[in-house]
Design a protein around this motif. Structure first.
Motif, PDB file in Angstrom:
ATOM      1  N   THR A 254       0.773  -1.022   0.131  1.00 54.10           N
ATOM      2  CA  THR A 254       0.017  -0.021   0.000  1.00 54.10           C
ATOM      3  C   THR A 254       0.948   1.383   0.030  1.00 54.10           C
ATOM      4  OG1 THR A 254      -1.665  -1.205   1.344  1.00 54.10           O
ATOM      5  CG2 THR A 254      -1.807   1.174   1.341  1.00 54.10           C
TER       6      THR A 254
ATOM      7  N   PRO B  82       0.863   5.151   0.917  1.00 53.12           N
ATOM      8  CA  PRO B  82       0.008   6.112   1.344  1.00 53.12           C
ATOM      9  C   PRO B  82       0.587   7.471   0.670  1.00 53.12           C
ATOM     10  CG  PRO B  82       0.959   4.752   3.153  1.00 53.12           C
ATOM     11  CD  PRO B  82       1.400   4.396   1.879  1.00 53.12           C
TER      12      PRO B  82
ATOM     13  N   TRP C 111      -3.220  -0.740  10.467  1.00 54.30           N
ATOM     14  CA  TRP C 111      -3.225  -0.852   8.946  1.00 54.30           C
ATOM     15  C   TRP C 111      -4.084   0.481   8.340  1.00 54.30           C
ATOM     16  CZ3 TRP C 111      -0.116  -2.765   6.085  1.00 54.30           C
ATOM     17  CH2 TRP C 111      -0.534  -2.982   4.260  1.00 54.30           C
ATOM     18  N   ARG C 112      -4.904   0.966   9.015  1.00 56.18           N
ATOM     19  CA  ARG C 112      -5.527   2.031   8.488  1.00 56.18           C
ATOM     20  C   ARG C 112      -4.813   3.422   9.054  1.00 56.18           C
ATOM     21  NH1 ARG C 112     -10.089  -0.583  10.328  1.00 56.18           N
ATOM     22  NH2 ARG C 112     -10.087   0.350  12.374  1.00 56.18           N
TER      23      ARG C 112
ATOM     24  N   SER D  14      -2.026   3.600   6.497  1.00 52.98           N
ATOM     25  CA  SER D  14      -2.418   4.311   5.169  1.00 52.98           C
ATOM     26  C   SER D  14      -2.518   5.601   5.077  1.00 52.98           C
ATOM     27  CB  SER D  14      -3.613   3.345   4.845  1.00 52.98           C
ATOM     28  OG  SER D  14      -4.829   3.947   5.576  1.00 52.98           O
ATOM     29  N   ARG D  15      -2.552   6.239   6.196  1.00 54.67           N
ATOM     30  CA  ARG D  15      -2.590   7.788   6.278  1.00 54.67           C
ATOM     31  C   ARG D  15      -1.199   8.351   6.963  1.00 54.67           C
ATOM     32  NH1 ARG D  15      -7.819   6.040   8.413  1.00 54.67           N
ATOM     33  NH2 ARG D  15      -6.657   6.301  10.518  1.00 54.67           N
TER      34      ARG D  15
END
Length: 126
Positions: A7, A9, A44-45, A48-49
């Motif tokens: 992922t 970000p 994980w959230r 991602s930011r």
């Protein structure tokens, strides 16, 4: 849980050096693995930011009580800021008693080498 895909970000600038972090965790019990597994979505959230996060992936083998992370960061300071904030900080503290073993490695790579390869992380964690 399958491996979570790489992922991104924040897209790193071309030609820069990135700070790579890899970890391997083994829990003492299956109950500990379940706790780790259940707390993963919040962290994980967060990643991602996260400011300075250039990419991350997670590999899990909950029935073997083993989890791996692999991530790339703008700097060691960006990684530390992530680790000391949001859901990660209390999750890490709360799961510490569940850990049988934990190993961490860092190195640098060029932004053009992203996404990172699990084979290299596994080699360095061995």
């Amino acid at each position: 849980m399958p491996t979570l895909p790489w992922t991104v970000p924040n897209t790193p600038p071309a030609g820069v050096e990135v700070h790579v972090f890899a970890s391997r965790f083994e829990t003492r019990t299956l109950w500990g693995a379940l706790k780790f597994f259940l707390r993963t979505p919040g962290v994980w959230r967060q990643v991602s930011r996260a400011p300075g996060a250039y990419g991350a992936t997670l590999k899990a083998q909950p029935l073997r009580r083993t989890f791996w992370t692999l991530s790339a960061w703008e700097s060691p300071q960006a990684l530390r800021a992530f680790a000391r904030s949001g859901p990660h900080a209390p999750t890490a503290r709360g799961l510490a008693p569940q850990m049988k073993d934990a190993k961490f490695v860092t190195w640098t790579a060029k932004s053009e080498e992203l996404p990172l390869d699990w084979a290299e992380a596994t080699r360095r964690l061995s």
